[in-house]
Scaffold this active site. Sequence first.
Site, PDB file in Angstrom:
ATOM      1  N   CYS A  92      40.412  43.999  59.822  1.00 58.65           N
ATOM      2  CA  CYS A  92      41.417  43.995  60.753  1.00 58.65           C
ATOM      3  C   CYS A  92      42.578  44.748  60.356  1.00 58.65           C
ATOM      4  O   CYS A  92      43.474  45.067  61.221  1.00 58.65           O
ATOM      5  CB  CYS A  92      42.026  42.393  60.446  1.00 58.65           C
ATOM      6  SG  CYS A  92      42.088  42.025  58.768  1.00 58.65           S
TER       7      CYS A  92
ATOM      8  N   HIS B 165      41.019  58.652  48.469  1.00 56.02           N
ATOM      9  CA  HIS B 165      41.621  57.701  49.414  1.00 56.02           C
ATOM     10  C   HIS B 165      40.484  56.368  49.351  1.00 56.02           C
ATOM     11  O   HIS B 165      41.033  55.147  49.346  1.00 56.02           O
ATOM     12  CB  HIS B 165      41.673  58.227  50.918  1.00 56.02           C
ATOM     13  CG  HIS B 165      42.022  57.157  51.963  1.00 56.02           C
ATOM     14  ND1 HIS B 165      43.352  56.678  52.030  1.00 56.02           N
ATOM     15  CD2 HIS B 165      41.174  56.446  52.809  1.00 56.02           C
ATOM     16  CE1 HIS B 165      43.346  55.854  52.874  1.00 56.02           C
ATOM     17  NE2 HIS B 165      41.871  55.651  53.547  1.00 56.02           N
TER      18      HIS B 165
ATOM     19  N   GLY C 256      34.827  32.811  58.750  1.00 55.73           N
ATOM     20  CA  GLY C 256      34.571  34.005  58.238  1.00 55.73           C
ATOM     21  C   GLY C 256      35.136  33.834  56.870  1.00 55.73           C
ATOM     22  O   GLY C 256      35.632  32.809  56.333  1.00 55.73           O
ATOM     23  N   GLU C 257      35.009  35.053  56.246  1.00 57.99           N
ATOM     24  CA  GLU C 257      35.683  35.067  54.887  1.00 57.99           C
ATOM     25  C   GLU C 257      37.067  34.734  54.766  1.00 57.99           C
ATOM     26  O   GLU C 257      37.779  34.132  53.839  1.00 57.99           O
ATOM     27  CB  GLU C 257      35.241  36.501  54.109  1.00 57.99           C
ATOM     28  CG  GLU C 257      35.536  36.649  52.647  1.00 57.99           C
ATOM     29  CD  GLU C 257      35.140  38.100  52.313  1.00 57.99           C
ATOM     30  OE1 GLU C 257      35.576  38.359  51.139  1.00 57.99           O
ATOM     31  OE2 GLU C 257      34.894  38.890  52.926  1.00 57.99           O
TER      32      GLU C 257
ATOM     33  N   SER D 160      38.721  32.893  56.845  1.00 57.21           N
ATOM     34  CA  SER D 160      38.945  31.521  56.981  1.00 57.21           C
ATOM     35  C   SER D 160      38.825  30.596  55.652  1.00 57.21           C
ATOM     36  O   SER D 160      39.470  29.509  55.393  1.00 57.21           O
ATOM     37  CB  SER D 160      37.969  30.961  58.074  1.00 57.21           C
ATOM     38  OG  SER D 160      38.305  31.577  59.331  1.00 57.21           O
TER      39      SER D 160
END
Lengths: 277, 434
Positions: B51, B98, B190-191, B193
């Site tokens: 996300c 990075h 999901g993770e 949540s």
Amino acid sequence: MISPEFSTLVTLVFYALASIVGIAGIMARSAFWRRLACFLALCGFVCQTVLLMLGFHKALPGGLSLGAYLQLLAWFLLLCGIVVWGKLHQETLLLFSAPLGLLLFVMSAPYLGTLVTVPASLHTPFYVLHIGALFSSLALLALASVAGVLFLLLEKRIKRKQRMENFFLDMPAITLLDKINALGTLLSFPLYTLGIVTGLLWAKSIFGDTGDPKEVVSVVIWLIFAVLFYSRLLKGMRGRKAALLTALIFTLCLFSIFVVNTVMDTHHTFFRLSSGR
Amino acid sequence: MDRTLFLLGINHRTTGVAVRERFSLANHCDQEHWAVPCTAAVQESVILSTCNRVEILAAGTEEAPEQTLRAWAGATKTDSAELKSYVYVYKHLDAARHLFSVASSLDSMVLGEPQILGQLKTAYRAAVECKTTGVLLNNLLHRAFFVAKRVRSETAIASSAVSISYAAVELAKRIFGNMSMRKALLVGAGEMSELAARHLLQSGVSEILVANRTNAKAQALAEQFHGCAVTFENLTNCLAEVDIVITSTGSTYPLLNARDINAVLKLRKNRPMFFIDIAVPRDIDPDVNNLDNVYLYDIDDLKDVVEENTATRRDEAIKASAIVEEEVASFARWLSGLDIQPSIVDLISHTETIARKELDKTLKRLGHVSDRERAAMETMVAALVRKLNHAPIMFLKRCGMDGNAAHVSMLRRMYSLDKKACPARKNRNALLYD
């Protein structure tokens, strides 16, 4: 012998200290200073309660001074703040009540010698009920307005996703502020209604059907208040709209007290009723 | 080595959620829809699409970034020129640096949150399944996991459980105060949540409801947190009962809009609701925030809240950055070693061939030699080759660490390791004075 000036001075010092320490506590985000400010406000309140009672006894034969009325309003305001502090463990409203009380005290100082001479014909139970109900109603409304304004400030930041800084970090949750606003409004309205009804009946019995400007303004405020009360109680009005309406009603009440009473030709024109000390 | 490392991406610092959701590759990380197919230019690739970031790590030729960009734009059906305007590109060791920072959560919205490491592992697993990784990316990714582990164990960067979901729960407290009378609904199992549910339980919510398209997943999560599972079809109906809604589904369209929520508000007499939309693309229409008594925060809105928490972790991040630098240097040495490896192999092979030829000649000249004597001679020759090679190999390794390619080239010429590149006999003098 305790003079009204002395009683004012002692209470004023406590409220001033509570205001300064409270503001410092809010700015510095210090729980200790905020708690200390609450205790100072409580001391001021206790002191005012004792001295106000003594002052009342003294004032009864000749009537109350305009300053004493303002001090009475401050007392009710502090009482509400202390009740919220004790019951809901929220000190923020008391911290705001103290500077407001202080402001009323400062405003009361020039008028302590200005007696509002109530004619013997006006000494009826209606008068006591009218004053008592309206003052407690106004104090509750002031408390509801403070909670409402705090709600609006905090809610705006949450809605606009603004960063929470200093003062906002220690504010109560917005649902609690809304709850205090609701409680203040719902308790204030019946008292306001009682104050208005007794005032109207009392005025009618004394002055007849006069169409006094103060009465007109008060009825208009009552109508707006009734809308808020009805919407809050039955229509589930909450949050921003309720807070805005409460602030509007309180502003109109202040207008009614400080503008209508002093500028317009009404039965509440204390300067004309006063005869000096 | 003819392969170079590249990292192309967009993240929460460079773009808003609206851009990231358009260029999201969340649905292009499996075998069927892999966004960056292997070509002559792009020989290895790993896609990390979360996300907060969409990043493609690639190894290939100089054309790799351009090809990767085109493939990315093609997968998301967007304009590659527009995508190029948002994308940052890191090359070689900067790409490694990075990646290590990302794995160590130094580049996360919340410094030190552990979630990104799991997401990176999932991304690597998907790439391995799709057979798009090789020597370079395999080593780099394993190093990234090692760096993350070092950072977590050697610094206090992850000492407290701070994450997006935690920040969201803190916001919920600012709205509701005491959470003991509040009900929460998690949409998406999901993770993210799970984390949210854990934080909500810690903050004292009375009940957690879980809705998910896969009912079994919803039930599993609900059981884990002693909550209730609700069917996805029943989602709008159960909104009237809950105060906090956290959405993190993979839906490509908004699940809830202002009209739905307005109807729900009437049912619950305007009691406030807090929506936390941590999904990308977003699950809740942004217009919902315009409704009275409704508060909506999406993933970007949580950034400010998160920054406050980040400030306290910045000191630890300095230590973590030093670890990242150490590991980048280590990776650089490995890369250089990778460059000299063929030269070492060639040198050993060259000297062993000469030794073998000379041994064979000697054995022929001697005639009959017993097996014991033959074995002894072979051992002696092997030891000789090993000892003679030791010094040049160590020299090569040192050259590799220093990145001095000229010495490697010289050594190859000295031993004639590159037959074709070796100068002709007539230029021998010129070589001596070169």
